[in-house]
Design a protein around this motif. Sequence first.
Motif, mmCIF file in Angstrom:
data_model
loop_
_atom_site.group_PDB
_atom_site.id
_atom_site.type_symbol
_atom_site.label_atom_id
_atom_site.label_comp_id
_atom_site.label_asym_id
_atom_site.label_seq_id
_atom_site.Cartn_x
_atom_site.Cartn_y
_atom_site.Cartn_z
ATOM 1 N N VAL A 135 0.819 -1.215 0.000
ATOM 2 C CA VAL A 135 0.000 0.000 0.000
ATOM 3 C C VAL A 135 0.852 1.264 0.000
ATOM 4 C CG1 VAL A 135 -0.174 0.224 2.530
ATOM 5 C CG2 VAL A 135 -2.058 1.043 1.085
ATOM 6 N N GLY A 136 0.292 2.328 -0.562
ATOM 7 C CA GLY A 136 0.869 3.659 -0.401
ATOM 8 C C GLY A 136 2.060 3.966 -1.287
ATOM 9 N N GLY A 137 3.107 4.490 -0.665
ATOM 10 C CA GLY A 137 4.249 5.023 -1.386
ATOM 11 C C GLY A 137 4.958 4.032 -2.285
ATOM 12 N N ARG B 24 2.914 3.845 -5.444
ATOM 13 C CA ARG B 24 3.079 5.117 -6.165
ATOM 14 C C ARG B 24 4.412 5.158 -6.910
ATOM 15 N NH1 ARG B 24 4.032 8.603 -1.858
ATOM 16 N NH2 ARG B 24 6.254 8.241 -2.260
ATOM 17 N N ASP C 283 5.211 -0.655 2.756
ATOM 18 C CA ASP C 283 4.219 -0.742 3.813
ATOM 19 C C ASP C 283 3.130 -1.713 3.377
ATOM 20 O OD1 ASP C 283 5.540 1.085 5.409
ATOM 21 O OD2 ASP C 283 4.404 2.799 4.656
ATOM 22 N N THR D 12 -0.873 -3.358 4.352
ATOM 23 C CA THR D 12 -2.122 -3.176 5.081
ATOM 24 C C THR D 12 -2.881 -4.493 5.084
ATOM 25 O OG1 THR D 12 -4.082 -1.771 5.285
ATOM 26 C CG2 THR D 12 -3.430 -2.365 3.052
ATOM 27 N N LEU E 270 -8.409 3.073 2.742
ATOM 28 C CA LEU E 270 -7.845 3.979 1.742
ATOM 29 C C LEU E 270 -8.522 5.346 1.786
ATOM 30 C CD1 LEU E 270 -7.529 1.521 -1.284
ATOM 31 C CD2 LEU E 270 -5.704 2.289 0.251
ATOM 32 N N ARG F 191 -6.813 8.287 3.765
ATOM 33 C CA ARG F 191 -5.464 8.719 3.389
ATOM 34 C C ARG F 191 -5.466 10.104 2.756
ATOM 35 N NH1 ARG F 191 -1.821 4.158 3.696
ATOM 36 N NH2 ARG F 191 -3.016 2.404 4.553
ATOM 37 N N ASN G 135 -1.479 8.236 -3.015
ATOM 38 C CA ASN G 135 -1.044 7.423 -1.890
ATOM 39 C C ASN G 135 -2.135 6.472 -1.411
ATOM 40 O OD1 ASN G 135 1.430 8.773 -1.857
ATOM 41 N ND2 ASN G 135 0.679 10.348 -0.459
ATOM 42 N N ALA G 136 -3.297 6.532 -2.049
ATOM 43 C CA ALA G 136 -4.442 5.724 -1.629
ATOM 44 C C ALA G 136 -4.676 4.577 -2.605
ATOM 45 C CB ALA G 136 -5.685 6.598 -1.508
ATOM 46 N N CYS H 43 -3.604 0.420 -3.304
ATOM 47 C CA CYS H 43 -2.937 -0.785 -2.802
ATOM 48 C C CYS H 43 -2.958 -1.851 -3.888
ATOM 49 C CB CYS H 43 -3.557 -1.277 -1.490
ATOM 50 S SG CYS H 43 -5.244 -1.837 -1.597
#
Length: 267
Positions: free
Chosen positions: A31-33, A36, A48, A50, A114, A117, A122-123, A125
């Motif tokens: 998820v996230g960064g 991205r 990361d 989730t 999500l 966020r 960044n939202a 996954c």
Amino acid sequence: MEWKMAPSGMAEAAGKVIATLHAAGREAYFVGGCIRDELLGRPVHDMDLTTSALPEEVMAMFTRCVPTGLAHGTVTVLQDGYSFEVTTYRTESGYADHRRPEHVFFVSDVQEDLRRRDFTINAICCGLDGQLVDPFGGAADLKHRLIRCVGTAEERFDEDALRMLRCVRFASVLDFAIAKNTWRGLLRQRDKLAHIAVERLRAELERMIEGPHPARGLGLLARSGLLPRGKAPFPWTGSDMAAAAAMLAGIGELPGALLRWASCSMP
């Protein structure tokens, strides 16, 4: 998922963590960064995860883990020499200090997680099968090079005022535009920056000035009027930052961070 921008050992280790959670009947995603940066073709330095598993369930599944933030659902799992923050799906409410939630509720739907966020990019996954879960159009915003809040910008910035500076930092580092509604929300909420600790502001500024487009970041800061509204007085006016941005833009290959700050401070 086939990772191209992450170290193979890290991606394999994270996959093992997700597979362990799946084997226990729980959902889990990258998820996230990391998603991205993979989609942007930028190096992935950490991952990361989730999950639908509760923190105590995560602790029971892995022999090597650290309860880094149980109240907020985060357990750091150590796997094959790497560490991964594994966080339970959650919603948040009651941001009395415009930074941290007073109430955290664990949920079973990843889309609800999500939704809390900051920005659409960044939202996002992704599961082991490579399928994106992207309910807010983050992948499209990456293609359009756009920073846009999840939901209503004013609400996101009211919840956590540091997000306003993160917005500018992402736009600077990635050389993205800021969506009109997001920019308007930032201007309406900018006085809330007074609630944020100075060291948090400094960290965002350092990441911006050390990035590939510091002149863009300084220009956005000058237009936003954010820094004069911080907890401590900031010595530069908008015209000072505009002048510093012009100076940095005029330097060919940008020097290291310390020299960049020195260049900005020159009369």
